[in-house]
Design a protein around this motif. Structure first.
Motif, short mmCIF file in Angstrom:
data_model
loop_
_atom_site.label_atom_id
_atom_site.label_comp_id
_atom_site.label_asym_id
_atom_site.label_seq_id
_atom_site.Cartn_x
_atom_site.Cartn_y
_atom_site.Cartn_z
N CYS A 211 -79.06 -29.17 4.97
CA CYS A 211 -78.47 -28.26 3.98
C CYS A 211 -79.33 -27.00 3.89
N HIS B 17 -72.64 -28.46 0.01
CA HIS B 17 -73.56 -28.11 -1.06
C HIS B 17 -72.76 -27.45 -2.16
N LYS C 295 -76.52 -28.92 -6.24
CA LYS C 295 -76.96 -30.07 -5.44
C LYS C 295 -76.02 -30.28 -4.27
N CYS C 296 -76.47 -31.11 -3.34
CA CYS C 296 -75.57 -31.49 -2.26
C CYS C 296 -74.61 -32.57 -2.76
N GLN D 84 -79.23 -24.66 1.70
CA GLN D 84 -79.62 -24.31 0.34
C GLN D 84 -80.79 -25.16 -0.14
N CYS D 85 -80.68 -26.48 0.08
CA CYS D 85 -81.76 -27.38 -0.34
C CYS D 85 -82.89 -27.38 0.67
ZN ZN Z 1 -77.79 -28.81 -0.72
#
Ligand code: ZN
Ligand code: ZN
Length: 426
Positions: free
Chosen positions: A249, A262, A268-269, A251-252
């Motif tokens: 991911c 995501h 969160k995912c 973003q994370c």
């Molecule tokens: Zn994520």
């Protein structure tokens, strides 16, 4: 140097960097470094990797050119921007920081705001329509202004305030402002749906993010995995093998098993462990909206008929603004809910759908299991069963197989076959 000249993207440059390659080595004839070559070939992703690993950006070749002299100023700022972003990531992922500090601060602020709003609305429910309109426009400008400086994934306050908005403003409107036109049982039903939806939201907020730990000893593990187990499907950020359902991911900045997508609204995912709660949250949210919009429209129309336009604006100012906002929200919630249910019924994830639109579907000679849902649509019975299995038994993803190696090998063969087909056709 060959890698930066002829391979585009992170790999294999990232591997050489990890192998402690001497990055400032120069070519005997031209005096170019690997960074010069990457820039000259417009391999910007590779250039970013090299700079982040400590390659000298000021080193000149025999013509006296620095790597940046080989590209225009636009590309130069693009590369420098990416380097800055990458550096932020390496000093701790955005999400980790968010969850621990920012997110909780924003959650707290939003809760206080919601309580204040609820108190304000209860004590003096009616304010002048124009005051409200100016307030709404001011808030929108404020959000756009901050939006320019804050990354989208840091705007976690937006969803939280939104939940407060739905919970406080919308419920207050229903309870105080409908002139007794709506039966109490419908009110009770609406409040119940909202409470259930909000509970799902909070469960999602505090659910396990599902990230897999990064390798602590990447180098020997990579060698072992590639040489002994023949794994070709690897995440070169976490330095761990990938299985067919895991995805890194962005973003994370972590690998997540059973990845769906995501979600910025829950920050969160969405993945195999919270997919069911996420779908239920979408569904209850959708149910609330499709009831709220017609109910409000009904009250406004009745008021228009009874007391005319000006009196309606004066009496139901908040309601008219809320109706405008909720129409968009209802469309959004409907689209998300339907997309999610349609994918689940076909037993595909969001990431598979996205990949499918960006990669060419394989021809009949290279049919892979992942693409089958599109080639042969499942029957209605199977579709209902798939949804049923998720909602009732939380069975959508198979339990993760501990035997990564076999999984990774099959996934790598599949990746290769898709790649070959896409080059052939595209
Ligand atoms: Zn994520
Ligand atoms: Zn990863």
């Amino acid at each position: 140097m060959i890698a930066s000249k002829s391979s585009f993207g992170l790999f294999p440059i990232r591997i050489f960097v990890k192998f402690n390659a001497f990055l400032d080595f120069t070519d005997d004839e031209t005096g170019d470094t690997a960074l010069h070559l990457a820039m000259a070939r417009q391999n910007f992703r590779g250039a970013v990797e090299l700079i982040c690993a400590g390659a000298d950006e000021t080193k000149t070749n025999k013509k006296g050119e620095t790597p940046y002299d080989l590209v225009d100023s636009k590309s130069e700022s693009l590369v420098q921007n990416d380097v800055a972003t990458q550096m932020v990531r390496e000093n701790g992922t955005v999400c980790e920081k968010m969850t621990s500090r920012w997110f909780l601060i924003q959650l707290f602020t939003a809760t206080i705001t919601a309580i204040a709003m609820a108190a304000g609305l209860t004590v003096l429910y009616f304010t002048n329509f124009w005051v409200l309109l100016v307030g709404t426009v001011f808030c929108t400008i404020l959000v756009i202004y901050f939006g320019q400086y804050v990354r989208v994934d840091q705007m976690a306050m937006l969803p939280v305030t939104y939940i407060c908005y739905v919970g406080v403003v919308e419920l207050a409107i229903l309870i105080y402002d409908t002139d007794g036109l709506i039966h109490w049982s419908i009110m009770l039903l609406m409040c119940t749906i909202w409470a259930i939806s909000a509970s799902f939201y909070w469960i999602l907020i505090f659910s396990n993010p599902g990230a897999k730990p990064r390798s602590t000893n990447p180098f020997p593990e990579l060698i072992e995995n590639v040489e002994t187990h023949g794994i070709a499907s690897y995440c070169f950020t976490c330095w761990i093998p990938k299985n067919p359902t895991s995805h890194h991911c962005s973003q994370c900045d972590k690998c997540v098993d059973g990845f769906d997508h995501h979600c910025p609204w829950i920050h969160k995912c969405v993945y195999r462990k919270n997919l069911r709660i996420f779908v239920l949250f979408c569904l209850t949210n959708f149910m609330f909206d499709v009831m709220y919009v017609p109910l409000l429209a009904y009250v406004v129309v009745m008021s228009l008929q009874r007391s005319g336009f000006e009196q309606t604006v004066a009496d139901h100012g908040i309601m008219i603004i809320s109706l405008g906002v909720s129409v968009f929200h209802a469309f959004g919630a409907t689209a998300i809910t339907f997309t999610q249910f349609s994918q689940i019924s076909r037993h595909v994830t969001t990431i598979q759908t996205i990949k499918r639109t960006t990669t060419t579907a394989p021809t009949t000679t290279t049919v892979s299991a992942d693409f089958e849902p599109w080639n042969h649509g499942p029957s209605m019975m199977t579709r209902v069963q798939n949804v049923w299995n998720l909602l009732l038994f939380d069975r959508f993803f198979a339990e993760p197989d501990d035997d990564y190696w076999t999984l990774s090998m099959t996934s790598s063969t599949r990746d290769q076959s898709t790649e070959v087909t896409s080059t052939k056709t595209g």
